[in-house]
Enzyme design. Structure first.
Site, PDB file in Angstrom:
ATOM      1  N   GLY A 111       0.781  -1.234   0.000  1.00  0.00           N
ATOM      2  CA  GLY A 111       0.000   0.000   0.000  1.00  0.00           C
ATOM      3  C   GLY A 111       0.811   1.281   0.000  1.00  0.00           C
ATOM      4  O   GLY A 111       0.280   2.342  -0.314  1.00  0.00           O
ATOM      5  N   LYS A 129       5.087 -13.713 -13.900  1.00  0.00           N
ATOM      6  CA  LYS A 129       3.665 -13.496 -13.622  1.00  0.00           C
ATOM      7  C   LYS A 129       2.842 -14.743 -13.937  1.00  0.00           C
ATOM      8  O   LYS A 129       1.852 -15.027 -13.263  1.00  0.00           O
ATOM      9  CB  LYS A 129       3.163 -12.291 -14.417  1.00  0.00           C
ATOM     10  CG  LYS A 129       3.707 -10.971 -13.890  1.00  0.00           C
ATOM     11  CD  LYS A 129       3.241  -9.780 -14.720  1.00  0.00           C
ATOM     12  CE  LYS A 129       3.798  -8.487 -14.163  1.00  0.00           C
ATOM     13  NZ  LYS A 129       3.392  -7.300 -14.957  1.00  0.00           N
TER      14      LYS A 129
END
Length: 313
Positions: free
Chosen positions: A12, A139
């Site tokens: 965050g 990924k």
């Protein structure tokens, strides 16, 4: 009216992560931010976490080095969004996300997981050249772990971050637009897709409770922002009322320059290569296993490239 999901954002304090926290709060979600003890005395991150708290977010302590703490944090929420920065060393980033996947499996309550992608769809980059293909392969390793574990997911393909691409007129190593000159990739006419980072966060949060995007890829393709490098330059020239001096870099010249760089730079430049020489972001139609964000959420008044450029005047 259905209750909004509780959201945990991992990463965050990062470039996109802080925007995700803001968007989650603005859209009325009970928002948790993972507070990792590893930040130590990084005062800027500590102050950012405290600012989240003032805005209404809840800080929850958890560490990738403490599986139990991650599981306990996950049990507080319904949705997990990972925004770990892509600047991490390859093996480190894979390890962190795999640890998060393991914790999600253990917690057993997560309704949806959005891994740290937010760029080019790795499933469409199987032919990417070395060494840049490593980031796409990584990924896909995470995707396989998610799907093998049966974890509900949404993958977000946000294409080109405007701050990195639009500001520098798509030139690597530039984040401010020149008023004098620009180097074009080839003829500069290959289409790309540019998205404001705050809009990426807004669309991402909108998708988390949407059944249309469950176990699908969400592509961010705002129609007005599907532009070539030459068109981006043209918008800037219109704003400054001046034509830039233009030079062109052929595909082979680009590859030669890329080979002279350090490994990390080569990885990044590979992305530019496929975007601006092969048009990899805009040369396909979205299939049935995906959705397009601006079509799903027409209420979002996304920032157009022309308006984004005005801040540099």
């Amino acid at each position: 009216m259905a209750l909004k999901s509780k959201v945990l954002i991992v990463g965050g304090t990062g470039y996109l992560g802080k925007r995700l926290v803001k968007a989650s709060l603005e859209q009325g979600h009970e928002t948790y931010v993972l507070q990792r003890p590893e930040i130590g005395v990084d005062i800027e991150k500590v102050q950012l976490l405290l600012s989240f708290k003032k805005q209404g977010a809840r800080l929850v302590i958890g560490s990738f080095n403490d599986h139990r703490s991650l599981v306990e944090a996950l049990k507080l929420v319904d949705v997990v969004i990972c925004a770990i920065s892509g600047v991490h060393i390859r093996s480190h980033q894979i390890l962190l996300q795999l640890k998060l996947v393991d914790a999600i499996k253990k917690a057993g309550n997560i309704k949806r997981f959005l891994p740290s992608e937010f760029g080019t769809d790795p499933a469409r980059m199987t032919d990417a050249i070395e060494p840049g293909r490593v980031s796409f392969d990584d990924k896909m390793v995470i995707r396989k772990a998610i799907e093998d574990a049966g974890i509900p997911f949404t993958y977000v393909s946000a294409n080109c971050f405007a701050g990195y691409m639009v500001g520098g007129l798509c030139q690597p190593g530039h984040i401010l637009p020149s008023r004098e000159s620009v180097t074009l990739f080839g003829d500069g006419n290959k289409k790309s897709i540019f998205v404001d980072e705050d809009d990426i966060a807004t669309y991402t949060i909108k998708t988390i409770d949407d059944p249309h995007t469950l176990n699908k890829t969400l592509y961010l393709r705002p129609p007005a922002n599907i532009l070539s490098q030459r068109e981006v330059v043209g918008l800037w020239e219109k704003l400054i009322r001046k034509e830039l001096q233009k030079s062109s870099l052929s595909e082979q010249e680009f590859l030669n320059i890329m080979k002279e760089q350090e490994y990390a730079e080569q990885v990044g430049l590979t992305h530019y290569y496929h975007v601006f020489y092969h048009e990899c972001l805009a040369n396909f139609e979205i299939g049935k296993d995906a959705e397009e964000a601006s079509a799903l959420y027409p209420d979002v008044k996304y920032v157009k490239v022309e308006d984004y450029l005005k801040q540099y005047l």
